[in-house]
Design an enzyme around this catalytic site. Sequence first.
Site: not given
Length: 328
Positions: A243, A281
């Site tokens: 992230h 993601e």
Amino acid sequence: MTPSFSLPLPDGRKLSADHGTQGLTLLLDGQPLLSAQREGECWQLSSAPTVEALWALAYWTFAGDAQSERVQFAAANLPAEALEKGLVSRDEVGGRLQIERTAFWQLGDAWHKGAASANYPQVYRMSGGRRHPLRAPKPQGEVYRRFDARLGQWISLRTLDIELDLERFNRWQNSPRVLEFWQEGGTLEQHRAYLEKAAADPHTTTLIGCIDDQPFAYYEAYWAKEDRIAPFYEVDDYDRGIHMLVGEESHRGPHKVESWMTALVHYLLLDDPRTQRIVAEPRADNAKMIGHMQRLGFWREKEFNFPHKRAALMVQSRETFFERCGLC
């Protein structure tokens, strides 16, 4: 290539190079390290080289030219260690000695700091209904440092320190640009709880990205096998996920993304050679981040639904990263 330039090394020394039309001299902190003459595509070394001198020749070449794929050379009394560790190989056609970019950037002793996960034995555990390797203790302090010759600045990664970094983390998360995609705005107390939870989670490492030692970005590196992403693709034991957020406006822009994202992926691949893929993601509508990632070798595997967002599964393989490696 300029007639002369210098490269700072993470250990504090400086590599410099002077060369003319055919000759080259490398110096380490001003002391001669290697001399060579160009003969076609091959460097003829004037004396038996050390491993350090061969490493320096490769670094000087690859840092100065991101398109260079190999350094070919001829030398007497090649040190066995250079072949044994994979720094030097032989060309498959002519048998020439060479150092390949693909191999060089995988030899991470100069860039990777602290203990590596690679040294941790493979022992399995069950947690959250998933079978996964027991993870090494999380690192502390600086874990990666490299001078980016393209930027002319240091890019480094260190582990997050809650007391040192809480206020900047809070400021970054509450900025409208970051809030749009992270949706983690809150108070100092809420963000302290967030970071303490991450610190207690053995599958997640929180990192601060720095340029010339100034913090500008926050990253979470996680083991995908134990993460919520695991059910959505065929996850391997040592896949790592990331992230990412850039908190400081002054460090935005495609050239900065290329530097820090490449450094982040490089660090994770150096940390454990068993890691064959890096995944992410981002929200499926985050076109800017997805575009940056695709430009740097990630591919969009698919879209899928998390409970809180529609996500794009972005994947980078070890093979692709090092074959297309733009590190300099």
